[in-house]
Design a protein around this motif. Structure first.
Motif, PDB file in Angstrom:
ATOM      1  N   LEU A  73      10.399   1.782  -6.019  1.00 30.02           N
ATOM      2  CA  LEU A  73       9.361   1.283  -4.989  1.00 30.02           C
ATOM      3  C   LEU A  73       8.414   0.622  -5.802  1.00 30.02           C
ATOM      4  N   VAL A  74       8.153  -0.705  -5.508  1.00 29.95           N
ATOM      5  CA  VAL A  74       6.985  -1.464  -6.007  1.00 29.95           C
ATOM      6  C   VAL A  74       5.844  -1.759  -5.253  1.00 29.95           C
ATOM      7  N   GLY A  75       4.720  -1.573  -5.783  1.00 27.93           N
ATOM      8  CA  GLY A  75       3.571  -1.643  -5.106  1.00 27.93           C
ATOM      9  C   GLY A  75       2.971  -3.064  -5.130  1.00 27.93           C
ATOM     10  N   GLN A  76       1.677  -3.072  -5.215  1.00 29.45           N
ATOM     11  CA  GLN A  76       0.745  -4.354  -4.877  1.00 29.45           C
ATOM     12  C   GLN A  76       0.973  -5.149  -6.147  1.00 29.45           C
ATOM     13  N   GLN A  77       1.531  -6.516  -6.242  1.00 30.76           N
ATOM     14  CA  GLN A  77       1.508  -7.345  -7.373  1.00 30.76           C
ATOM     15  C   GLN A  77       0.287  -7.917  -7.511  1.00 30.76           C
ATOM     16  N   ALA A  78       0.048  -7.878  -8.808  1.00 29.79           N
ATOM     17  CA  ALA A  78      -1.275  -8.790  -9.279  1.00 29.79           C
ATOM     18  C   ALA A  78      -0.768  -9.627 -10.506  1.00 29.79           C
ATOM     19  N   PRO A  79      -1.515 -11.055 -10.510  1.00 29.01           N
ATOM     20  CA  PRO A  79      -1.086 -11.628 -11.852  1.00 29.01           C
ATOM     21  C   PRO A  79      -1.519 -11.074 -13.173  1.00 29.01           C
ATOM     22  N   GLY A 139       0.726  -1.107   0.160  1.00 32.20           N
ATOM     23  CA  GLY A 139      -0.065   0.026   0.129  1.00 32.20           C
ATOM     24  C   GLY A 139       0.833   1.284  -0.001  1.00 32.20           C
ATOM     25  N   HIS A 140       0.940   2.028   1.234  1.00 31.79           N
ATOM     26  CA  HIS A 140       1.834   3.084   1.334  1.00 31.79           C
ATOM     27  C   HIS A 140       3.177   2.567   1.631  1.00 31.79           C
ATOM     28  N   GLY A 141       4.246   3.458   0.817  1.00 33.16           N
ATOM     29  CA  GLY A 141       5.431   2.800   0.924  1.00 33.16           C
ATOM     30  C   GLY A 141       6.416   3.906   1.197  1.00 33.16           C
ATOM     31  N   PHE A 142       7.694   3.705   1.545  1.00 36.45           N
ATOM     32  CA  PHE A 142       8.438   4.828   1.991  1.00 36.45           C
ATOM     33  C   PHE A 142       9.850   4.461   1.089  1.00 36.45           C
TER      34      PHE A 142
END
Length: 243
Positions: A159-165, A85-88
């Protein structure tokens, strides 16, 4: 500049000297060989390459920077951060950092030689939104195309967010192309809209950017092949913003 000097400038976050006794290569082939030497130095000191970044895939910024073809370089375990979600991301010890919204692919298998779009799509496991922090060790972001290559392809952080197939979005490379063609991103600073871009800006689509990169990687002497588990970030959808 020598590979050792290039790595020292990266570590110390200092600008390259305007005049050097070892000037940068002026052509892409020599620049990539110099970049591979820097890569070897980083591996020797314990860093682990975890994928690649592709730069200058957005044609709308070519004239602004005087670079008229995509470039590529490694992403490292020391520069990659995942978040759901949120990343730093810590931009300390970067030089002139700027922010790019991108699509990141996770690789499931090494692509075949000179792949087509559909055979490359078969090698992709997941996709995710991402932010790449890019940087330049050339003053005021003024450089030659070859200098961007030896400057780590301008990569600083990812910065890599939520992965989805990937197949939850599309069942083919062509379908993924059509999806990205109508997808847009808006970049805000607080409540202020700063930039807007589209997937089609990135060499007609992120999968096309990946295809271009894989073919160029396969043609580069000494470059390691793309591997299962690698991440590849495919280039900014918007004009870069200062951090």
């Amino acid at each position: 500049m020598t590979p050792d000097a290039l790595l020292q400038a990266y570590d110390e976050a200092v600008l390259w000297p305007r005049v050097s006794s070892n000037p940068a290569p002026t052509d892409f082939d020599a620049a990539y060989q110099q970049a591979l030497k820097v890569r070897a130095l980083r591996i020797a000191r314990g860093e682990r390459p975890v994928g690649y970044k592709i730069g200058f895939t957005n044609r709308t910024i070519w004239e602004r920077y005087g670079v008229y073809a995509p470039i590529w370089g490694p992403v490292w375990d020391t520069t990659l951060t995942h978040c759901d979600g949120h990343g730093f991301v810590d931009v300390a010890r970067t030089r002139q950092p700027r922010l790019e919204p991108e699509i990141v692919f996770g690789i499931a298998a090494t692509p075949p030689s000179d792949p087509a779009l559909e055979s490359l799509f078969a090698c992709v496991d997941w996709l995710a939104p991402g932010f790449e922090i890019v940087q330049s060790h050339c003053a005021e972001w003024r450089f030659t195309a070859a200098e961007t290559v030896i400057d780590g392809a301008l990569h600083a952080r990812l910065l890599v967010g939520q992965q989805a197939p990937v197949r939850s979005f599309a069942g083919s490379g062509d379908a993924l192309d059509r999806l990205f063609a109508r997808t847009r991103v808006r970049l805000y600073r607080g409540d202020e809209l700063k930039e807007e871009g589209a997937g089609i800006n990135v060499l007609d689509g992120p999968l096309h950017a990946l295809l271009h990169f894989v073919r160029e990687l396969q043609r580069c002497p000494g470059a390691p092949a793309l591997q299962a588990g690698d991440v590849v970030t495919t280039g900014t959808w918007t004009i870069k913003l200062a951090c």
